[in-house]
Motif scaffolding. Sequence first.
Motif, PDB file in Angstrom:
ATOM      1  N   VAL A  81      26.326 -13.568  16.733  1.00  0.00           N
ATOM      2  CA  VAL A  81      25.255 -13.040  15.677  1.00  0.00           C
ATOM      3  C   VAL A  81      25.597 -14.091  14.568  1.00  0.00           C
ATOM      4  O   VAL A  81      26.435 -13.920  13.886  1.00  0.00           O
ATOM      5  N   ARG A  82      24.478 -14.684  14.057  1.00  0.00           N
ATOM      6  CA  ARG A  82      24.647 -15.326  12.950  1.00  0.00           C
ATOM      7  C   ARG A  82      24.240 -14.542  11.459  1.00  0.00           C
ATOM      8  O   ARG A  82      22.914 -13.992  11.691  1.00  0.00           O
ATOM      9  N   ARG A  83      24.980 -14.704  10.439  1.00  0.00           N
ATOM     10  CA  ARG A  83      24.916 -13.832   9.128  1.00  0.00           C
ATOM     11  C   ARG A  83      24.495 -14.958   8.235  1.00  0.00           C
ATOM     12  O   ARG A  83      25.383 -15.331   7.604  1.00  0.00           O
ATOM     13  N   GLY A  84      23.171 -15.299   7.982  1.00  0.00           N
ATOM     14  CA  GLY A  84      22.688 -16.207   7.060  1.00  0.00           C
ATOM     15  C   GLY A  84      23.107 -17.694   7.654  1.00  0.00           C
ATOM     16  O   GLY A  84      23.347 -17.767   8.922  1.00  0.00           O
ATOM     17  N   ARG A  85      23.679 -18.493   6.671  1.00  0.00           N
ATOM     18  CA  ARG A  85      24.032 -19.942   7.141  1.00  0.00           C
ATOM     19  C   ARG A  85      25.633 -20.153   7.151  1.00  0.00           C
ATOM     20  O   ARG A  85      26.021 -21.120   7.586  1.00  0.00           O
ATOM     21  N   ALA A  86      26.325 -19.040   6.611  1.00  0.00           N
ATOM     22  CA  ALA A  86      27.743 -19.173   6.523  1.00  0.00           C
ATOM     23  C   ALA A  86      28.684 -18.573   7.464  1.00  0.00           C
ATOM     24  O   ALA A  86      29.823 -18.855   7.476  1.00  0.00           O
ATOM     25  N   VAL A  87      28.404 -17.569   8.202  1.00  0.00           N
ATOM     26  CA  VAL A  87      29.029 -16.968   9.230  1.00  0.00           C
ATOM     27  C   VAL A  87      28.231 -16.511  10.572  1.00  0.00           C
ATOM     28  O   VAL A  87      27.298 -16.288  10.539  1.00  0.00           O
ATOM     29  N   VAL A  88      29.108 -16.536  11.380  1.00  0.00           N
ATOM     30  CA  VAL A  88      28.847 -16.075  12.688  1.00  0.00           C
ATOM     31  C   VAL A  88      30.006 -15.032  13.134  1.00  0.00           C
ATOM     32  O   VAL A  88      31.061 -15.432  12.848  1.00  0.00           O
ATOM     33  N   GLU A  89      29.560 -14.107  13.691  1.00  0.00           N
ATOM     34  CA  GLU A  89      30.100 -12.971  14.271  1.00  0.00           C
ATOM     35  C   GLU A  89      30.078 -12.441  15.700  1.00  0.00           C
ATOM     36  O   GLU A  89      28.897 -12.562  16.051  1.00  0.00           O
ATOM     37  N   ALA A  90      31.068 -11.642  16.132  1.00  0.00           N
ATOM     38  CA  ALA A  90      30.686 -11.072  17.370  1.00  0.00           C
ATOM     39  C   ALA A  90      31.631 -10.018  17.426  1.00  0.00           C
ATOM     40  O   ALA A  90      32.947  -9.913  16.915  1.00  0.00           O
ATOM     41  N   ALA A  91      31.113  -8.994  18.047  1.00  0.00           N
ATOM     42  CA  ALA A  91      31.841  -7.545  18.177  1.00  0.00           C
ATOM     43  C   ALA A  91      33.033  -7.864  19.211  1.00  0.00           C
ATOM     44  O   ALA A  91      33.026  -8.565  20.326  1.00  0.00           O
ATOM     45  N   VAL A  92      34.180  -7.305  19.077  1.00  0.00           N
ATOM     46  CA  VAL A  92      35.366  -7.123  19.950  1.00  0.00           C
ATOM     47  C   VAL A  92      34.812  -5.855  20.887  1.00  0.00           C
ATOM     48  O   VAL A  92      34.921  -4.902  20.246  1.00  0.00           O
ATOM     49  N   LEU A  93      34.685  -6.121  22.182  1.00  0.00           N
ATOM     50  CA  LEU A  93      34.177  -4.950  23.004  1.00  0.00           C
ATOM     51  C   LEU A  93      35.542  -4.354  23.777  1.00  0.00           C
ATOM     52  O   LEU A  93      36.569  -4.872  23.932  1.00  0.00           O
ATOM     53  N   GLN A  94      35.232  -3.057  24.301  1.00  0.00           N
ATOM     54  CA  GLN A  94      36.305  -2.516  24.976  1.00  0.00           C
ATOM     55  C   GLN A  94      36.105  -2.675  26.367  1.00  0.00           C
ATOM     56  O   GLN A  94      34.858  -2.811  26.987  1.00  0.00           O
ATOM     57  N   PRO A  95      37.314  -3.047  27.328  1.00  0.00           N
ATOM     58  CA  PRO A  95      36.927  -3.061  28.598  1.00  0.00           C
ATOM     59  C   PRO A  95      36.283  -2.106  29.386  1.00  0.00           C
ATOM     60  O   PRO A  95      36.508  -0.716  28.821  1.00  0.00           O
ATOM     61  N   PRO A  96      35.857  -2.143  30.449  1.00  0.00           N
ATOM     62  CA  PRO A  96      35.101  -0.842  31.097  1.00  0.00           C
ATOM     63  C   PRO A  96      36.082   0.189  31.625  1.00  0.00           C
ATOM     64  O   PRO A  96      37.313  -0.080  31.542  1.00  0.00           O
ATOM     65  N   ALA A  97      35.726   1.258  31.805  1.00  0.00           N
ATOM     66  CA  ALA A  97      36.627   2.544  31.937  1.00  0.00           C
ATOM     67  C   ALA A  97      37.563   2.178  33.062  1.00  0.00           C
ATOM     68  O   ALA A  97      36.786   1.837  34.006  1.00  0.00           O
ATOM     69  N   ALA A  98      38.754   2.452  33.102  1.00  0.00           N
ATOM     70  CA  ALA A  98      39.760   2.129  34.324  1.00  0.00           C
ATOM     71  C   ALA A  98      39.840   3.521  35.133  1.00  0.00           C
ATOM     72  O   ALA A  98      39.603   4.627  34.481  1.00  0.00           O
TER      73      ALA A  98
END
Length: 276
Positions: free
Chosen positions: A153-170
Amino acid sequence: MEGWRMTASVLERFRELAVDEADPFYFDHPLDHVPGMLLFSGLLDLAVRADGTRARGRRPGRVVAGLDFTRFCELDRGTTLSCRPVPGANRAWTVSARQGVREVCAGSIAFADETPETPAARRRAGVPAPPRRAPADLVHRRRAENILVGEPVRRGRAVVEAAVLQPPAAEEPRPGFRSPVEIVEAGRQFATLLEHEEHGRPMDATLLWVALRLDIPYRVGRDVPLVLRWPVARVPGRRSRCAATLADASTGARLGTLGYEAYAVGPEQYERTRAR
């Protein structure tokens, strides 16, 4: 093989790297070499075990590491991992991976004591639903369960971010915290998708990772929502460089940093590199 060697009244530890090409995480898809993530995982585990003796059982609170990957680590040869303490009142280790006389990876790993503010001890409520996983081809993974970052996700012109996801339930219960290996792999995937989406690398490009730098919590509770942030920048030079911040998505608190350096090569150049 695993053992200890006494040198100048301190302990040097070494062992053979276990390489299982059937492992669904490290060998998400067929590879012609030992992946850098497996080298990092093996060296980190070796340093953690050695540090437990040197630090008299104190659990690490943070891990700071710098590794350089100097050549391909081949699958058909044994790989010896070693770590030796850095002199002084510290919890720092010099580490290396060698195949015969050739060094394939080297650097340092250091630990700091755990503190009451370590994110692993904090609880969260009302965590938003995770975003969709990033496309597999953008992060160079094939198995959906190994994709550890959300769509960027781009936050304005200055930052791109992405969530750190959980692996599926094992099938077996997972630890209640994220390991450094999990966080570093999420950061590697984030850096990889940025190469394609932000820097225009063709989808058939291979990223030859040559350096890893990190300063992150050793344990982060799974109830702490994490996000990776990259300040939009293009560093000049032949190498691709990505410096990302790890943050608590619910508070905005900065938790650490991750840095990756790589060469991007096309299929023909990759084949020429492997033929050397």
